[in-house]
Design an enzyme around this catalytic site. Structure first.
Site, PDB file in Angstrom:
ATOM      1  N   LYS A 193       0.831  -1.211   0.042  1.00  0.00           N
ATOM      2  CA  LYS A 193       0.042  -0.055   0.086  1.00  0.00           C
ATOM      3  C   LYS A 193       0.859   1.056   0.089  1.00  0.00           C
ATOM      4  O   LYS A 193       1.520   1.505   1.026  1.00  0.00           O
ATOM      5  CB  LYS A 193      -0.844   0.160   1.195  1.00  0.00           C
ATOM      6  CG  LYS A 193      -2.054   1.147   1.199  1.00  0.00           C
ATOM      7  CD  LYS A 193      -2.468   1.579   2.342  1.00  0.00           C
ATOM      8  CE  LYS A 193      -1.709   2.515   3.177  1.00  0.00           C
ATOM      9  NZ  LYS A 193      -1.643   3.935   2.213  1.00  0.00           N
ATOM     10  N   GLU A 267      10.472   0.616  10.301  1.00  0.00           N
ATOM     11  CA  GLU A 267      11.367   1.977   9.855  1.00  0.00           C
ATOM     12  C   GLU A 267      10.718   3.206  10.238  1.00  0.00           C
ATOM     13  O   GLU A 267       9.780   3.627   9.443  1.00  0.00           O
ATOM     14  CB  GLU A 267      11.697   2.057   8.597  1.00  0.00           C
ATOM     15  CG  GLU A 267      12.476   0.722   7.904  1.00  0.00           C
ATOM     16  CD  GLU A 267      13.983   0.617   8.475  1.00  0.00           C
ATOM     17  OE1 GLU A 267      14.498   1.471   9.022  1.00  0.00           O
ATOM     18  OE2 GLU A 267      14.365  -0.441   8.069  1.00  0.00           O
ATOM     19  N   CYS A 301      13.672  10.338   6.880  1.00  0.00           N
ATOM     20  CA  CYS A 301      13.636  10.011   8.579  1.00  0.00           C
ATOM     21  C   CYS A 301      14.884   9.962   8.999  1.00  0.00           C
ATOM     22  O   CYS A 301      15.184  10.200  10.449  1.00  0.00           O
ATOM     23  CB  CYS A 301      13.141   8.629   8.402  1.00  0.00           C
ATOM     24  SG  CYS A 301      13.875   7.470   6.943  1.00  0.00           S
ATOM     25  N   GLU A 398      10.403  15.381  15.703  1.00  0.00           N
ATOM     26  CA  GLU A 398      10.593  15.101  14.256  1.00  0.00           C
ATOM     27  C   GLU A 398       9.903  16.224  13.534  1.00  0.00           C
ATOM     28  O   GLU A 398       8.693  16.209  13.717  1.00  0.00           O
ATOM     29  CB  GLU A 398      10.332  13.841  13.844  1.00  0.00           C
ATOM     30  CG  GLU A 398      10.755  13.335  12.573  1.00  0.00           C
ATOM     31  CD  GLU A 398      10.526  11.861  12.123  1.00  0.00           C
ATOM     32  OE1 GLU A 398       9.614  11.657  12.233  1.00  0.00           O
ATOM     33  OE2 GLU A 398      11.449  11.600  11.370  1.00  0.00           O
TER      34      GLU A 398
HETATM   35  P1  NAI Z   1       1.892   7.964   8.516  1.00  0.00           P
HETATM   36  O1  NAI Z   1       2.864   7.132   9.435  1.00  0.00           O
HETATM   37  O2  NAI Z   1       0.609   8.272   9.003  1.00  0.00           O
HETATM   38  O3  NAI Z   1       1.989   7.202   7.259  1.00  0.00           O
HETATM   39  C1  NAI Z   1       3.012   6.283   6.586  1.00  0.00           C
HETATM   40  C2  NAI Z   1       1.887   5.191   5.942  1.00  0.00           C
HETATM   41  O4  NAI Z   1       1.054   4.690   6.889  1.00  0.00           O
HETATM   42  C3  NAI Z   1       0.935   5.686   4.917  1.00  0.00           C
HETATM   43  O5  NAI Z   1       1.049   5.043   3.777  1.00  0.00           O
HETATM   44  C4  NAI Z   1      -0.216   5.794   5.494  1.00  0.00           C
HETATM   45  O6  NAI Z   1      -1.442   5.656   4.741  1.00  0.00           O
HETATM   46  C5  NAI Z   1      -0.156   4.366   6.476  1.00  0.00           C
HETATM   47  N1  NAI Z   1      -1.070   4.411   7.599  1.00  0.00           N
HETATM   48  C6  NAI Z   1      -1.612   5.273   8.167  1.00  0.00           C
HETATM   49  N2  NAI Z   1      -2.318   4.906   9.471  1.00  0.00           N
HETATM   50  C7  NAI Z   1      -2.228   3.713   9.374  1.00  0.00           C
HETATM   51  C8  NAI Z   1      -2.576   2.529  10.410  1.00  0.00           C
HETATM   52  N3  NAI Z   1      -3.314   3.012  11.297  1.00  0.00           N
HETATM   53  N4  NAI Z   1      -2.422   1.248   9.767  1.00  0.00           N
HETATM   54  C9  NAI Z   1      -1.624   0.945   8.681  1.00  0.00           C
HETATM   55  N5  NAI Z   1      -1.233   2.002   7.975  1.00  0.00           N
HETATM   56  C10 NAI Z   1      -1.556   3.332   8.309  1.00  0.00           C
HETATM   57  O7  NAI Z   1       2.945   9.354   8.418  1.00  0.00           O
HETATM   58  P2  NAI Z   1       2.178  10.764   7.904  1.00  0.00           P
HETATM   59  O8  NAI Z   1       0.765  11.038   8.702  1.00  0.00           O
HETATM   60  O9  NAI Z   1       2.136  10.936   6.222  1.00  0.00           O
HETATM   61  O10 NAI Z   1       3.305  11.680   8.341  1.00  0.00           O
HETATM   62  C11 NAI Z   1       3.183  12.059   9.882  1.00  0.00           C
HETATM   63  C12 NAI Z   1       4.797  12.429  10.234  1.00  0.00           C
HETATM   64  O11 NAI Z   1       5.248  11.042  10.297  1.00  0.00           O
HETATM   65  C13 NAI Z   1       5.730  12.841   9.438  1.00  0.00           C
HETATM   66  O12 NAI Z   1       5.495  14.386   9.769  1.00  0.00           O
HETATM   67  C14 NAI Z   1       7.184  12.250   9.984  1.00  0.00           C
HETATM   68  O13 NAI Z   1       7.407  12.984  11.260  1.00  0.00           O
HETATM   69  C15 NAI Z   1       6.645  11.135  10.101  1.00  0.00           C
HETATM   70  N6  NAI Z   1       7.070  10.213   8.804  1.00  0.00           N
HETATM   71  C16 NAI Z   1       8.241   9.683   9.013  1.00  0.00           C
HETATM   72  C17 NAI Z   1       8.720   8.800   7.941  1.00  0.00           C
HETATM   73  C18 NAI Z   1       9.670   7.983   7.748  1.00  0.00           C
HETATM   74  O14 NAI Z   1      10.361   7.653   6.928  1.00  0.00           O
HETATM   75  N7  NAI Z   1      10.227   7.559   8.998  1.00  0.00           N
HETATM   76  C19 NAI Z   1       7.809   8.873   6.476  1.00  0.00           C
HETATM   77  C20 NAI Z   1       6.513   9.724   6.675  1.00  0.00           C
HETATM   78  C21 NAI Z   1       6.273  10.275   7.747  1.00  0.00           C
END
Ligand code: NAI
Ligand code: MG
Length: 794
Positions: A193, A267, A301, A398
């Site tokens: 996804k 990650e 990240c 972050e």
């Molecule tokens: P997120 O963690 O919500 O999204 C990442 C993925 O998880 C997306 O594909 C999303 O649809 C999916 N997702 C969301 N809720 C889920 C759930 N309950 N169960 C399974 N999958 C789920 O991150 P978001 O909201 O886009 O960004 C928020 C913050 O997260 C950012 O500001 C940043 O600080 C951090 N982040 C860190 C990343 C990294 O590479 N470590 C990447 C993206 C965001």
């Protein structure tokens, strides 16, 4: 006449836009919208709900994409399950051919993919063209190689099954490659996804899968938001989940999968330090900072988002950095001379903006250069915040944007303390011309990736992943492949049933007695000393024939906390030479051996084992202790073949403090099989022995006592294993947990572990006498890989 230098300085570049006609045309052919890619076909885009995908640089609509339901996920998992049957049976060579074909196809379409990624995400074309897409191709080539080598390099391992993969929006296609390439190489099938903000390159990738003739169902792409991801996480047909994204969602996934037995790698976020010593090459460090925090708008990240600079050079460094910031170009992502593109979404822009305001309110000095920022689109100026306190919000949270927060330090010790003063542990960057100092600091940083005089270097051959709340598991290289493999034939082991019913608690009928003056209770062993249990109670240990054979201390939470505290003071164990640890373990093995008869008698009295069985268990425990003593200095790391003029050191580091919950069925051998590999690799261990037959382990502390094991390195707490395991899982100082007690509810420990996101190994019941209860797998599980990148050359 103007000096040539002034001309160069003031020179205004004309726009140099990358053509996007081919992408626009492709989007035009998908005007009706994109369906999911399931079982080798795209679903009808008109079916079900859909959502809009926009270009953050101008807010314009790019496409409509299907919003996956639980039924869509179910159909995708079914397709992947069917495909697994034949895909996993192909030879590594056959799978390699597909992966090579994908790699070549990515290269053939590199310009198309780079432009599409830039339009979808907002990142500069220079980066998608030179970094993202080449790394995607590199990843598939590298893993095509692994597929080819799998049978010879990973004997005894098999694929996990159907893998659910959930990726974020910051490196959409690259994160897809990091997940799909190793999964396929190892013989798994996938339901992926993509992030809702950036699903388009994944859909283009689905077309590539079709073009290369990848068998239907091997890769399935279901687009959607968080609830679509949650449906994938919950699906019973998924055997492994790989997630990259926020720590919050990582925690949700850890909790949601508790007790399911699904393999999991996470990650998550970071707040990585960028440490500059006063002997660093300052100009290089400034360029390093540009790559650390303004690469990909800081939406990385492992971004070097916390600048820690040695006090004496701080003002000089800030001045140079501010001057450099004045030359950064923020603007159209498709312009080839753009340094910083658009932030992915308005939500992310708001999040960044509000955090910077918060930093200002908390007293930080905020600098932004006087460069042009586009008036429309989600652009944010590169930002430097100085005068930041280590505890202030912007120093802790972050930000995930082009925002650098700076603090100063005086000594290397202070730098290390500040750097490690975070819940995260993803990456770090160390700048000093003194290699000895750099490596010393690198060894003391709690982070999975460390760059010396460099930053944000990635390669498929090197593992990437975090310590602590940055998650667990690695992506890339040999260590990453283990995430997609399981050891053994997967058949349940029957041997243990012979012992009769297994219990994690002292049996319900066990007599609980207050410890009196004439005390025959086997004590707990905490911090190198025998200790009375905090409860003041002991419990009767009864033999399999129902006879009382002794009393064991009824340990509780407080005892576990004391043991962890004692372990905290025994840090020297991990820093000691492996040779040193090996000698102590040899000594332990010898002492165990010389008291074999006592242990045999104890086992017989407790378990009713025959003389031969008891002798075999003790002999195996002795051999196993020697085995791990022998291995203590041989669980080598690696030097990876990554970029030219680099050594990339992969070092196997101990977790620190480990909790080890031992089985009932082999009271001595089970205990030794788990405790020894953890100790050999430099961990300190808090062990919970069999609840039912704890006395072999409590006898063991006399051996520990006489074998020069430093105080606090091994503590032994008897009692109700289920309750003690939960306390270990809850504890923030316990960095990893092994639970091999089949009476302890895996769901309970998994759930409790989500606090500090420690990896938990619910190991089941191996045949303790057999080969699968011993070996490299145990050493690997007792360590985490730290990759240190050391570039060389003038
Ligand atoms: P997120 O963690 O919500 O999204 C990442 C993925 O998880 C997306 O594909 C999303 O649809 C999916 N997702 C969301 N809720 C889920 C759930 N309950 N169960 C399974 N999958 C789920 O991150 P978001 O909201 O886009 O960004 C928020 C913050 O997260 C950012 O500001 C940043 O600080 C951090 N982040 C860190 C990343 C990294 O590479 N470590 C990447 C993206 C965001
Ligand atoms: Mg987008």
């Amino acid at each position: 006449m103007a000096h040539i230098k002034d001309v160069l300085n003031s020179m205004d570049y004309g726009p140099a836009p990358e053509g996007n006609e081919h992408v626009v045309a492709w989007l035009e052919t998908h005007k009706a919208g994109f369906g999911h890619f399931i079982d080798g076909k795209f679903t009808d885009p008109g079916a079900g709900k859909s959502f809009k995908v926009t270009n953050p640089a101008d807010g314009k609509l790019l496409a409509r994409v299907a919003d996956g339901s639980a039924e869509d996920i179910d159909r995708a998992v079914s397709a992947a399950t069917r495909a697994f049957k034949s895909w996993s049976k192909l030879s590594g060579h056959q799978r390699a051919r597909y992966l090579y074909a994908i790699a070549r196809n990515v290269q053939k379409r590199d310009r198309f993919l780079a432009v599409l990624e830039t339009m979808d995400n907002g990142k500069p074309i220079r980066e998608t063209r030179d970094i993202d897409i080449p790394l995607v191709a590199r990843h598939f080539y590298h893993h095509a190689g692994w597929a080819e080598l799998l049978e010879s390099e990973f004997p005894g391992y098999r694929p996990v099954g159907v893998c659910g993969q959930i990726i974020p929006w910051n490196f959409p296609l690259l994160m897809l490659a990091w997940k799909i390439a190793p999964a396929l190489a190892a013989g798994n099938t996938v339901v992926l996804k993509p992030a809702e903000q950036t699903p388009l390159t994944a859909l283009a990738f689905a077309e590539i899968c079709r073009e290369v003739g990848l068998p239907a169902g091997v890769i399935n792409i279901v687009t959607g938001e968080g609830d679509t991801g949650a449906a994938l996480v919950a699906h019973e047909g998924v055997q492994k989940l790989a997630f990259t994204g926020s720590t919050d969602v990582g925690r949700i996934i850890r909790t949601a999968t508790a007790g399911s037995g699904k393999k999991l790698s996470l990650e998550l976020g970071g707040k990585s330090p960028f440490i500059v010593f006063d002997d660093a090459d300052i100009d290089s460090a400034v360029e390093g900072l540009v790559d650390a925090i303004w690469f990909n708008q800081g939406e990385v990240c492992c971004a070097g988002s916390r600048l820690l600079v040695q006090e004496g050079i701080a003002e000089k460094l800030y001045a140079k950095l501010r001057a450099r910031m004045e030359t950064l170009r923020v603007g159209s992502p498709l312009d080839k001379s753009t340094d910083i593109g658009a932030v992915v979404s308005t939500e992310q822009l708001e999040r960044i903006t509000s955090l910077v305001e918060k930093g200002r309110a908390e007293g930080a000095e905020v600098f932004q250069p006087s460069i042009a920022i586009p008036g429309t689109g989600t652009f944010f100026a590169p930002t430097l915040m100085t005068g930041v306190e280590p505890a202030s919000t912007v120093a802790v949270v972050e930000i995930f944007g082009p925002v650098l927060v700076a603090m100063t330090f005086r000594t290397p010790d202070e730098a290390v303390a500040l750097a490690n003063n975070t819940r995260f542990g993803l990456a770090a960057s160390v700048w000093s011309e003194n290699i000895s100092r750099s490596l010393d600091v690198a060894s003391r940083l709690k982070a999975g990736v460390i760059w010396i005089n460099a930053t944000n270097l990635f390669d498929a051959a090197a593992g990437f992943g975090g310590y602590r709340e940055s998650g667990f598991g690695r992506e890339g290289g040999r260590e990453g492949l283990f995430e997609y493999l399981v050891l053994g034939d997967g058949k349940p082991k029957g041997k243990t049933a012979a012992m009769g019913a297994l219990v994690a608690a002292p049996s319900a009928t066990a007599e609980i007695v207050a410890i009196d003056e004439v005390d025959r209770t086997a004590k707990l062993f905490i911090g190198g000393k025998q200790a009375r249990p905090d409860s003041g109670y002991s419990y009767a240990v009864t033999s399999s024939a129902g006879k009382q054979v002794g009393l064991a201390g009824l340990g509780n939470r407080k005892d576990i906390r004391n043991a962890v505290e004692a372990a905290g003071k025994a840090e020297g164990w991990g820093a000691a030479t492996a040779h040193n640890r090996a000698q102590i373990l040899y000594y332990l093995a010898e002492n165990l051996s010389s008291r074999s008869e006592e242990f045999e008698a104890r086992l017989r009295a407790m378990t009713g084992a025959s003389k031969r069985q008891a002798a075999e268990e003790v002999a195996a425990a002795v051999r196993r202790t020697f085995f791990y003593a022998g291995f203590a200095d041989k669980h080598d790391g690696a030097v990876h073949s990554t970029k030219s003029r680099h050594v990339t050191l992969a070092m196997n580091e101990p977790f620190g403090i480990m909790g080890v919950v031992c089985p009932d069925e082999a009271p001595l051998l089970g205990f030794v099989s788990l405790v020894m590999p953890a100790l050999a690799t430099g961990n300190r261990v808090v062990a919970v022995p069999s609840s039912r037959y704890p006395l072999a382990a409590t006898d063991f502390y006399q051996i520990v006592d006489t074998s020069d094991v430093p105080d606090g390195v091994l503590s032994i707490v008897t009692g109700n294993a289920a309750e003690l395991a939960k306390t270990l899982a809850d504890h923030d100082e316990v960095a990893a947990l092994w639970n091999f007690n089949s009476g302890v509810d895996a769901a309970l420990v998994d759930k409790a572990s989500s606090g500090n996101l420690k990896p938990v190994w619910n190991g089941g019941s191996p045949d303790w006498q057999g080969g699968d209860a011993q070996g490299r797998e145990y050493l690997r599980r007792a360590t985490q890989v730290k990759n240190i990148w050391v570039p060389y050359g003038e």
